[in-house]
Design an enzyme around this catalytic site. Structure first.
Site, PDB file in Angstrom:
ATOM      1  N   ARG A  93      18.684  72.955  70.035  1.00 13.01           N
ATOM      2  CA  ARG A  93      18.323  72.699  68.639  1.00 13.01           C
ATOM      3  C   ARG A  93      16.847  72.330  68.603  1.00 13.01           C
ATOM      4  O   ARG A  93      16.419  71.377  69.258  1.00 13.01           O
ATOM      5  CB  ARG A  93      19.180  71.584  68.055  1.00 13.01           C
ATOM      6  CG  ARG A  93      19.066  71.468  66.546  1.00 13.01           C
ATOM      7  CD  ARG A  93      19.964  70.388  66.005  1.00 13.01           C
ATOM      8  NE  ARG A  93      19.489  69.056  66.364  1.00 13.01           N
ATOM      9  CZ  ARG A  93      19.947  67.934  65.814  1.00 13.01           C
ATOM     10  NH1 ARG A  93      20.892  67.987  64.905  1.00 13.01           N
ATOM     11  NH2 ARG A  93      19.479  66.764  66.190  1.00 13.01           N
ATOM     12  N   ASP A 119      25.987  64.254  52.360  1.00  8.33           N
ATOM     13  CA  ASP A 119      25.220  63.665  53.449  1.00  8.33           C
ATOM     14  C   ASP A 119      23.893  64.418  53.525  1.00  8.33           C
ATOM     15  O   ASP A 119      23.875  65.630  53.761  1.00  8.33           O
ATOM     16  CB  ASP A 119      25.996  63.785  54.760  1.00  8.33           C
ATOM     17  CG  ASP A 119      25.287  63.137  55.943  1.00  8.33           C
ATOM     18  OD1 ASP A 119      24.040  63.040  55.917  1.00  8.33           O
ATOM     19  OD2 ASP A 119      25.963  62.749  56.903  1.00  8.33           O
ATOM     20  N   TYR A 142      15.094  58.071  59.591  1.00 10.87           N
ATOM     21  CA  TYR A 142      14.318  58.092  60.839  1.00 10.87           C
ATOM     22  C   TYR A 142      14.096  59.496  61.371  1.00 10.87           C
ATOM     23  O   TYR A 142      13.415  59.664  62.384  1.00 10.87           O
ATOM     24  CB  TYR A 142      14.997  57.236  61.912  1.00 10.87           C
ATOM     25  CG  TYR A 142      16.479  57.457  62.089  1.00 10.87           C
ATOM     26  CD1 TYR A 142      16.967  58.552  62.788  1.00 10.87           C
ATOM     27  CD2 TYR A 142      17.393  56.562  61.549  1.00 10.87           C
ATOM     28  CE1 TYR A 142      18.327  58.749  62.947  1.00 10.87           C
ATOM     29  CE2 TYR A 142      18.754  56.744  61.709  1.00 10.87           C
ATOM     30  CZ  TYR A 142      19.223  57.842  62.402  1.00 10.87           C
ATOM     31  OH  TYR A 142      20.577  58.039  62.547  1.00 10.87           O
ATOM     32  N   LYS A 143      14.610  60.515  60.695  1.00  9.84           N
ATOM     33  CA  LYS A 143      14.372  61.895  61.109  1.00  9.84           C
ATOM     34  C   LYS A 143      13.123  62.418  60.406  1.00  9.84           C
ATOM     35  O   LYS A 143      11.998  62.092  60.765  1.00  9.84           O
ATOM     36  CB  LYS A 143      15.602  62.741  60.801  1.00  9.84           C
ATOM     37  CG  LYS A 143      16.858  62.378  61.582  1.00  9.84           C
ATOM     38  CD  LYS A 143      18.002  63.300  61.212  1.00  9.84           C
ATOM     39  CE  LYS A 143      19.231  63.105  62.083  1.00  9.84           C
ATOM     40  NZ  LYS A 143      19.890  61.795  61.897  1.00  9.84           N
ATOM     41  N   PHE A 166      29.131  66.394  60.439  1.00 12.49           N
ATOM     42  CA  PHE A 166      28.693  65.505  61.506  1.00 12.49           C
ATOM     43  C   PHE A 166      29.840  64.582  61.932  1.00 12.49           C
ATOM     44  O   PHE A 166      30.585  64.087  61.077  1.00 12.49           O
ATOM     45  CB  PHE A 166      27.483  64.687  61.047  1.00 12.49           C
ATOM     46  CG  PHE A 166      26.798  63.965  62.169  1.00 12.49           C
ATOM     47  CD1 PHE A 166      26.031  64.659  63.083  1.00 12.49           C
ATOM     48  CD2 PHE A 166      26.951  62.602  62.338  1.00 12.49           C
ATOM     49  CE1 PHE A 166      25.406  64.010  64.141  1.00 12.49           C
ATOM     50  CE2 PHE A 166      26.331  61.939  63.387  1.00 12.49           C
ATOM     51  CZ  PHE A 166      25.561  62.647  64.295  1.00 12.49           C
TER      52      PHE A 166
END
Length: 417
Positions: free
Chosen positions: A377, A203, A228-229, A126
């Protein structure tokens, strides 16, 4: 599985189906949300908890609320440890953002390996991870060694082994690739890093709450992740960090804040950090965000990560099947691992007009995500996404591309997206 009746049977036998009613789903019954791997829906319990925190605790208790607020970071961390990421109590704490936590742990790891001059990551990690590591390397005069990675199949153990040497201090990778959803070999890669004498930092942003994360079983040193995902803690909710218990007294993070101080309210002038996970805290925690983490993580822990992952595999397998039958003839290609055991909780599809298709699909009432280069995605959330939702969404996608309705949308992305 392209028969609607058969898909509805899957929903009827789904053991996680009752959890859908525990989320605030909004009033638009036509909307199908397939971006849960970017921002989860709000649990109803979180909304109630936030109202109580504002109206009863803040308004009623005022400063006295800190008698229990001050423990929330550790309390939420223990829920994550035991119910979400396969760690032990006292090894996870909720704090800051993922980027800040990554910086703290990476800096501490580099200090613990003096004389070693290399940080290893991969070139599809990322972006913020790469930026943080590059900044540390530049500031310290180190080498950032990037492993060339296939963006659809993810980083491999062989690729990591090839990048390792006796001058590597730290290896930092994502457990689930943000673009393709490919799952990295946590056990094998961690062991390889240890064989080279390096520390391993994972991560977990796209794996925590969606796939099993064997931190203790794999003997992982360090990890960070967002909430928050898949954990549905709310936009901008604080992140978490993990430090294996035996490493906690050995590592000293670079941001010396009073929430890591041994006698916090003694107000001493010299910094003397505690030996526990709290030494990786910095400043005053965001109480509403911590309540969001506590509620969201508790919901995932109640459902069980194995059950969540099993449904994620079922949902994404359905996506792959519908892609093969309906979308491949329309110019789509699968940009995620085909084997469900190698794939997290999202599927990525490539199409030369992916940006236009993404906008058209949203106009049809389906919210996916777009990622460069030219990828859709698609992230179902096992706690509230139904098999019928996936079927209906892909049916809308097939029809709009067949009819060319996406061509009415701009071909160029706007800066704000």
């Amino acid at each position: 599985m392209t028969n609607r009746a058969d898909v509805e049977k899957l929903d009827a036998s789904d053991p996680l189906a009752p959890f859908r009613e525990r989320f605030a789903l909004g009033s638009d019954e036509n909307l199908i949300y397939l971006d849960g791997n970017s921002l989860g829906r709000p649990p109803k319990s979180t909304l109630a908890r936030l109202r109580a925190a504002a109206e009863e605790e803040w308004a009623g208790q005022l400063i006295r609320g800190w008698s229990h607020w001050i423990e929330l970071a550790r309390k939420a961390g223990d829920v994550l440890a035991g119910g979400v990421v396969g760690a032990r109590p006292g090894e996870v704490v909720v704090s800051d953002s993922t980027s800040v936590n990554l910086y703290k742990l990476a800096a501490a790891a580099l200090d613990a390996r003096p004389g070693r001059r290399v940080i290893v990551t991969d070139d599809d990690n990322f972006p913020t991870d790469q930026y943080i590591l590059a900044g540390l390397a530049e500031a310290r005069g180190l080498e950032l060694r990037r492993i060339p990675t296939d963006i659809d199949t993810g980083v491999t153990l062989a690729g990591v082994r090839e990048a390792l040497s006796d001058d590597v201090a730290l290896v930092s990778l994502s457990h689930v690739a943000y673009r393709s959803g490919a799952i990295a070999d946590m056990h094998g890669i961690t062991a390889a890093a240890h064989e080279a004498g390096a520390l391993m930092l994972w991560d977990l942003c796209h794996s925590a709450g969606s796939v099993p994360v064997p931190l203790t079983a794999a003997n992982v040193d360090l990890a960070v992740g967002c909430t928050y995902k898949h954990l549905n803690a709310g936009p901008g909710a604080p992140a978490f960090l993990y430090v294996r218990s035996d490493l906690q007294p050995q590592l000293r993070q670079p941001i010396w804040g009073w929430f890591g101080q041994r006698d916090q309210f003694g107000m001493a002038g010299d910094y003397d950090p505690v030996d526990t996970i709290e030494r990786f805290l910095v400043g005053t925690p965001p109480v509403p965000g911590l309540y969001g983490v506590l509620e969201g993580a508790s919901l995932s822990a109640e459902a069980g990560i194995d059950a969540i992952y099993a449904k994620a595999q079922g949902l994404t397998d359905l996506m792959v099947s519908l892609h093969d039958e309906w979308l491949a003839p329309l110019g789509f290609t699968l940009a995620s691992p085909r084997d469900a055991a190698q794939r997290g909780a999202h599927v990525t599809l490539h199409h030369p007009q992916a940006w236009q298709i993404c906008q058209a699909w949203q106009a049809e009432g389906v919210i996916p995500d777009f990622r460069t280069p030219e990828r859709l995605r698609i992230g179902p959330a096992p706690l509230y996404t139904r098999y019928a939702d996936v079927f209906e969404a892909f049916e809308r996608l097939r029809d709009l591309v067949q009819e060319g309705r996406h061509n009415a949308f701009p071909a160029e992305r706007s800066r704000v997206t």
